[in-house]
Design a protein around this motif. Sequence first.
Motif, PDB file in Angstrom:
ATOM      1  N   LEU A  11       0.898  -1.348   0.063  1.00  0.00           N
ATOM      2  CA  LEU A  11       0.145  -0.029  -0.080  1.00  0.00           C
ATOM      3  C   LEU A  11       0.864   1.231   0.137  1.00  0.00           C
ATOM      4  O   LEU A  11       0.411   2.151  -0.851  1.00  0.00           O
ATOM      5  N   ARG A  12       2.052   1.198   0.453  1.00  0.00           N
ATOM      6  CA  ARG A  12       2.840   2.447   0.701  1.00  0.00           C
ATOM      7  C   ARG A  12       3.473   2.640  -0.525  1.00  0.00           C
ATOM      8  O   ARG A  12       4.215   3.953  -0.864  1.00  0.00           O
ATOM      9  N   CYS A  42      -3.403  -3.028   8.746  1.00  0.00           N
ATOM     10  CA  CYS A  42      -2.710  -2.624   7.743  1.00  0.00           C
ATOM     11  C   CYS A  42      -3.133  -1.127   7.175  1.00  0.00           C
ATOM     12  O   CYS A  42      -2.093  -0.214   6.977  1.00  0.00           O
ATOM     13  N   VAL A  43      -4.383  -0.856   7.376  1.00  0.00           N
ATOM     14  CA  VAL A  43      -4.788   0.525   7.280  1.00  0.00           C
ATOM     15  C   VAL A  43      -4.332   1.426   8.354  1.00  0.00           C
ATOM     16  O   VAL A  43      -4.094   2.581   8.069  1.00  0.00           O
ATOM     17  N   GLU A  44      -4.325   0.855   9.635  1.00  0.00           N
ATOM     18  CA  GLU A  44      -3.988   1.743  10.483  1.00  0.00           C
ATOM     19  C   GLU A  44      -2.392   2.284  10.501  1.00  0.00           C
ATOM     20  O   GLU A  44      -2.004   3.012  10.616  1.00  0.00           O
ATOM     21  N   GLU A  45      -1.713   1.025  10.016  1.00  0.00           N
ATOM     22  CA  GLU A  45      -0.381   1.321   9.633  1.00  0.00           C
ATOM     23  C   GLU A  45      -0.012   2.313   8.703  1.00  0.00           C
ATOM     24  O   GLU A  45       0.889   3.264   8.727  1.00  0.00           O
ATOM     25  N   LEU A  46      -0.761   2.106   7.587  1.00  0.00           N
ATOM     26  CA  LEU A  46      -0.698   3.067   6.509  1.00  0.00           C
ATOM     27  C   LEU A  46      -1.113   4.460   6.751  1.00  0.00           C
ATOM     28  O   LEU A  46      -0.129   5.325   6.634  1.00  0.00           O
ATOM     29  N   VAL A  47      -2.063   4.638   7.542  1.00  0.00           N
ATOM     30  CA  VAL A  47      -2.461   5.889   8.186  1.00  0.00           C
ATOM     31  C   VAL A  47      -1.352   6.609   9.143  1.00  0.00           C
ATOM     32  O   VAL A  47      -0.907   7.767   8.866  1.00  0.00           O
ATOM     33  N   ALA A  48      -0.788   5.839   9.806  1.00  0.00           N
ATOM     34  CA  ALA A  48       0.288   6.328  10.706  1.00  0.00           C
ATOM     35  C   ALA A  48       1.518   6.615   9.950  1.00  0.00           C
ATOM     36  O   ALA A  48       2.080   7.743  10.095  1.00  0.00           O
ATOM     37  N   GLN A  53       4.637  11.064   7.330  1.00  0.00           N
ATOM     38  CA  GLN A  53       5.251  11.725   6.170  1.00  0.00           C
ATOM     39  C   GLN A  53       4.944  13.048   5.908  1.00  0.00           C
ATOM     40  O   GLN A  53       5.696  13.860   5.620  1.00  0.00           O
ATOM     41  N   VAL A  54       3.695  13.495   6.179  1.00  0.00           N
ATOM     42  CA  VAL A  54       3.071  14.671   6.109  1.00  0.00           C
ATOM     43  C   VAL A  54       3.895  15.638   7.219  1.00  0.00           C
ATOM     44  O   VAL A  54       4.069  16.686   6.765  1.00  0.00           O
ATOM     45  N   THR A  55       4.294  15.253   8.147  1.00  0.00           N
ATOM     46  CA  THR A  55       5.005  16.018   9.502  1.00  0.00           C
ATOM     47  C   THR A  55       6.283  16.588   8.927  1.00  0.00           C
ATOM     48  O   THR A  55       6.663  17.292   8.849  1.00  0.00           O
ATOM     49  N   GLU A  56       6.915  15.337   8.262  1.00  0.00           N
ATOM     50  CA  GLU A  56       8.232  15.478   7.391  1.00  0.00           C
ATOM     51  C   GLU A  56       8.399  16.492   6.249  1.00  0.00           C
ATOM     52  O   GLU A  56       9.128  17.477   6.265  1.00  0.00           O
ATOM     53  N   ASP A  83      -7.816  14.470   5.420  1.00  0.00           N
ATOM     54  CA  ASP A  83      -8.190  13.496   6.419  1.00  0.00           C
ATOM     55  C   ASP A  83      -7.811  12.036   5.464  1.00  0.00           C
ATOM     56  O   ASP A  83      -8.853  11.578   4.899  1.00  0.00           O
ATOM     57  N   TYR A  84      -6.717  11.713   5.683  1.00  0.00           N
ATOM     58  CA  TYR A  84      -6.081  10.557   5.068  1.00  0.00           C
ATOM     59  C   TYR A  84      -6.949   9.296   5.247  1.00  0.00           C
ATOM     60  O   TYR A  84      -7.133   8.387   4.512  1.00  0.00           O
TER      61      TYR A  84
END
Length: 353
Positions: A11-12, A42-48, A53-56, A83-84
């Motif tokens: 997914l990433r 996997c959805v939870e990990e993808l969102v995290a 990445q957004v913060t960076e 709202d990802y």
Amino acid sequence: MVTVVLDTTELRRDWMLTGLTMRLLGYASWHRFLDVRVPTVCVEELVAHHGRQVTEAHTLWERASQSYRRLGLEVPSAPAALDYRAYVETRLDEHLGFDIMPLPNVAHWELLRRAVGRIPPFDDRGSGYRDSLVWANVADLARAGTDVALVTADKIFRDDGGGLTALLQSDIEDAAGSVVIVQDLTRWLLEHLPWKSERASDAVATAQDEEFREYMMSSDFSDDVEPEAEDIGFDRAPFAFRVEEIAWAAEGVRVGEPKSGEGADVVEYDFDTLVTFEAILPSGAYVEEGWSLTRHGDRLRVSGQLRMTARALVLFGHDMGMQIDDPDWRRHDGGRRGPGVQPPAPAVALFDL
């Protein structure tokens, strides 16, 4: 039917889940060639991951903004928030037709046993809680008699030959289903889907053609569109014009390469048609060979057939939707367009001459 389970590593690769491979998988899901599922973990990990990445990225934007200010340049606006989580859930479920799997019903003592025993998917350091939840989802499917293709780049699931590790295979030894590891999803899809091709873009195009063909066969689209008098190419403006019947070719032909725009692929299809029409023309108008006419004073009643090409513009949205514009009509022989019906438009009673 094979069930494809997507791990976070897959997914990433495509944050917005709109790339060719994901769309090809979406077409396979909607056409019921594959059952595609994504574990909740996997959805939870993808969102995290996305949040980090957004913060960076935002940190880089702030640094760039400071440089712009120092240089006396206008600072670009900050990117809009997304709202990802909502986007991903909608994209997976409503657009691509994938099933988001609930957390597996696995006992904590079982996870503890595997962690302290360093049993995969736990590694030599005892890490692997998330991978173990994914595996529990996959093992449950296999025990229920499902053949699963686990799409992952995580080495903890596979042996040196790229297959499922022996310890994980022992978990489903008596299962009615099976599990295979897929590292290259694009290649696997091209080998297993009926849209045979060397490239994902060509396979997507074939899937789009099939979707459009199925729509044309099941809809009344061809009943609601017809050429205008201008498209016929009369040399003089008719007093009245009407289409009696249109015989459509069974299938449309894709024209050229698709134009990929923002959020959609724009594709054109040509249809060969035979248009039967009637028109009331002024006396002296040119009547083509094969058209029949009767004279009524200073008017000609003309009946005829004309081979025409209807070109439909179709937008295949990356949200898996499809939008079709009314087709443009042109003569099959390349003849020019002509004038339209004379204003004001006469009553249909003109055809009762």
